[in-house]
Design an enzyme around this catalytic site. Structure first.
Site, mmCIF file in Angstrom:
data_model
loop_
_atom_site.group_PDB
_atom_site.id
_atom_site.type_symbol
_atom_site.label_atom_id
_atom_site.label_comp_id
_atom_site.label_asym_id
_atom_site.label_seq_id
_atom_site.Cartn_x
_atom_site.Cartn_y
_atom_site.Cartn_z
ATOM 1 N N ARG A 47 -12.428 -16.807 27.381
ATOM 2 C CA ARG A 47 -12.912 -15.695 28.213
ATOM 3 C C ARG A 47 -13.074 -14.427 27.380
ATOM 4 O O ARG A 47 -13.942 -13.602 27.632
ATOM 5 C CB ARG A 47 -11.962 -15.461 29.401
ATOM 6 N N TYR A 101 -35.352 -5.157 42.427
ATOM 7 C CA TYR A 101 -34.872 -6.489 42.789
ATOM 8 C C TYR A 101 -33.994 -6.402 44.041
ATOM 9 O O TYR A 101 -33.050 -5.620 44.087
ATOM 10 C CB TYR A 101 -34.103 -7.110 41.617
ATOM 11 N N ASP A 174 -33.639 -2.050 33.886
ATOM 12 C CA ASP A 174 -33.716 -3.503 34.059
ATOM 13 C C ASP A 174 -35.008 -3.956 33.372
ATOM 14 O O ASP A 174 -36.104 -3.700 33.868
ATOM 15 C CB ASP A 174 -33.713 -3.862 35.552
ATOM 16 N N LYS A 199 -34.154 -15.586 33.308
ATOM 17 C CA LYS A 199 -35.623 -15.609 33.475
ATOM 18 C C LYS A 199 -36.321 -15.902 32.144
ATOM 19 O O LYS A 199 -36.183 -16.979 31.625
ATOM 20 C CB LYS A 199 -36.086 -14.288 34.083
#
Ligand code: PLP
Length: 375
Positions: A47, A101, A174, A199
Site C-alpha cells: 500500500r 464529469y 481534469d 480512459k
C-alpha cells in the site's frame, strides 16, 4: 527525450535479476527486511509503494512535464483525494465548472465531502463570471475540465490559472479528455493535472486508475502522498502494469482518435438529421480558437444532438452496429452513450444528446455505420 520516446521509455527498466525486457508484475504485498532492520530495496508494504506503481508514476510525471505523480484506484479516487487534500490554511471554497464529469457533481452534492465546502458553480468560458467568483471571497481551489464532459466546452487554462494564483488558490485541471499528448496544463501554470487513467492512457477499457500529477512541491502534494498511503485507495500492480503497457502507444493512438473524430464531426455537422455537433475542432465551435492555442489537436471525444428528443436519439444509438452502446471512453473501439439517461434525475444534459468516444477503426466504416443509423 520527446513525448513519444518518453511514453515508451519512462518507467521501464530491464529486470536486473532475469534480463526480462518487460518489467515483471510485482504482486507481492510485502518486502523483506534485512537482519539489521533496514529495508535494502526501500520497499516495505504494497500500500505504501510498489515497483509497478512507481514506474507508472515516473512515466506520467515525465509525460505531463511535472514534478511528481500520485496514483489512486480510480479517477474518482484521485479527484476525491485532491478535493479532500486542500490544506487547512486554505479557504473551504471551491469554484467548479457548470459542465463537468457527472460523478464529480454527485460527489459534491450527495456526499459529506460537498457539505463541508462552499461549492460555487460557474460558466468557465465566461471570464468575468470566473473572476468575480474567485475574487468575491477567499477561495481554495479552482477546478477546470477542458474539453468538458459532455458538452466539450473549452476553458482557457493559462488565463484562469493566473486569476486563481493571484487569489492564492490552487488550480487543478481534469486532463482526461485531452491527454498529455494534446494538452499539458502544468506548462500553462496549473498546479495539478488529473487523469482518469482508465480512459485514453490505459487505452483498452481494461483497467481502473486515477492519477494526480503536480507541478511542484506544495502542502497539497504532501497531503496527497499521505492520503494515498493512509486512506489506501491505491491501484493494483497489475493495473499499473497494464497502464504502463497502454501508455506506450498513447501518442500514435491519439493521432488516429483525433483525425477520425474530426472527420466524423464534419460529417455529422452536415447531416440533415443532426441539430448540433459539439467538437472544438469545428471552426464554428465557441472554444475553437482557445482549443487551437492550448491543444495540439482537438481530441477523440464529441457529442451531437439528434433532431427530435430522447426517443429519436435512443433510436439512432440502437441502430448502430460498430459503435458499442456503453459508458466510458478512450478505448480503441468506438462507444456511444445516451448521456442524460445515464446521468439520471439531476442531469443538465439535453435529452437528444449522444456522446461518442471515437475509436481507431477505419473512419469510413464508422461514417457508414452512422449514416445508416441516422437515415
Ligand atoms: N474525469 C472525467 C473527465 C471522466 O470522464 C471520468 C469518467 O468517465 C472520470 C474523471 C472518473 O474516472 P474513473 O471512472 O476512472 O473513476
Amino acid at each position: 527525450m520527446r513525448f513519444e520516446t518518453k511514453a515508451v521509455h519512462s518507467g521501464r527498466r530491464v529486470d536486473e535479476s532475469t534480463g526480462a525486457v518487460t518489467t515483471p508484475i510485482y504482486l507481492s504485498t510485502t518486502f523483506e527486511r534485512a537482519g539489521d532492520g533496514s529495508y535494502p530495496n526501500e520497499f516495505i508494504y504494497g500500500r505504501e509503494a510498489n515497483p509497478n506503481r512507481l514506474a507508472l508514476e515516473e512515466c506520467l510525471t515525465s509525460l505531463e512535464d511535472g514534478y511528481d505523480c500520485v496514483t489512486f484506484s480510480s479517477g474518482m479516487a484521485a479527484i476525491t483525494s485532491v478535493i479532500e487534500a486542500l490544506p487547512t490554511d486554505k479557504a473551504r471554497r471551491i469554484i467548479m465548472p457548470n459542465d463537468m464529469y457527472f460523478g464529480i457533481r454527485s460527489l459534491l452534492s450527495e456526499t459529506d465531502i460537498g457539505s463541508k465546502l462552499d461549492v460555487v458553480i460557474v460558466d468557465m468560458t465566461d471570464l468575468h463570471e470566473v473572476e468575480n467568483a474567485i475574487t468575491s471571497a477567499p477561495t481554495g481551489l479552482v477546478w477546470i475540465e477542458t474539453p468538458s464532459n459532455p458538452l466539450l466546452k473549452v476553458t482557457d487554462i493559462a488565463v484562469i490559472t493566473k486569476l486563481a494564483q493571484a487569489a492564492g488558490a490552487y488550480t487543478a485541471v481534469d486532463n482526461t479528455w485531452a491527454t498529455p499528448v494534446l494538452q499539458r496544463p502544468l506548462t500553462q501554470g496549473a498546479d495539478f493535472s488529473i487523469h482518469s487513467v482508465t480512459k485514453y492512457i490505459g487505452g483498452h477499457s481494461d483497467l481502473m486508475i486515477g492519477a494526480v500529477i503536480a507541478r511542484s512541491e506544495s502542502p497539497m502534494l504532501t497531503n496527497l502522498r499521505a492520503w494515498q498511503q493512509t486512506k489506501g485507495a491505491v491501484p493494483s500492480p497489475f493495473d499499473c502494469w497494464l497502464a504502463l503497457r497502454g501508455v506506450q502507444s498513447l501518442a500514435p493512438r491519439m493521432m488516429v482518435h483525433c483525425s477520425n473524430a474530426e472527420a466524423i464531426a464534419k460529417f455529422l455537422n452536415e447531416h440533415p438529421n443532426v441539430d448540433a455537433v459539439h467538437y472544438p475542432g469545428l471552426s464554428d465551435h465557441p472554444g475553437h480558437s482557445i482549443a487551437a492555442r492550448q491543444m495540439s489537436s482537438s481530441g477523440g471525444m464529441l457529442s451531437f444532438q439528434v433532431k427530435g428528443g430522447e426517443r429519436e436519439a435512443m433510436a439512432v444509438a440502437a441502430k448502430l452496429r460498430l459503435f458499442t452502446r456503453a459508458t466510458s471512453l478512450g478505448g480503441t473501439h468506438s462507444l456511444i452513450e445516451h448521456r442524460s439517461s445515464v446521468e439520471g434525475n439531476n442531469t443538465m444534459t439535453p435529452d437528444n444528446l449522444l456522446r461518442v468516444s471515437i475509436g481507431i477503426e477505419n473512419v469510413d466504416d464508422l461514417k457508414e455505420d452512422l449514416s445508416q443509423a441516422l437515415k
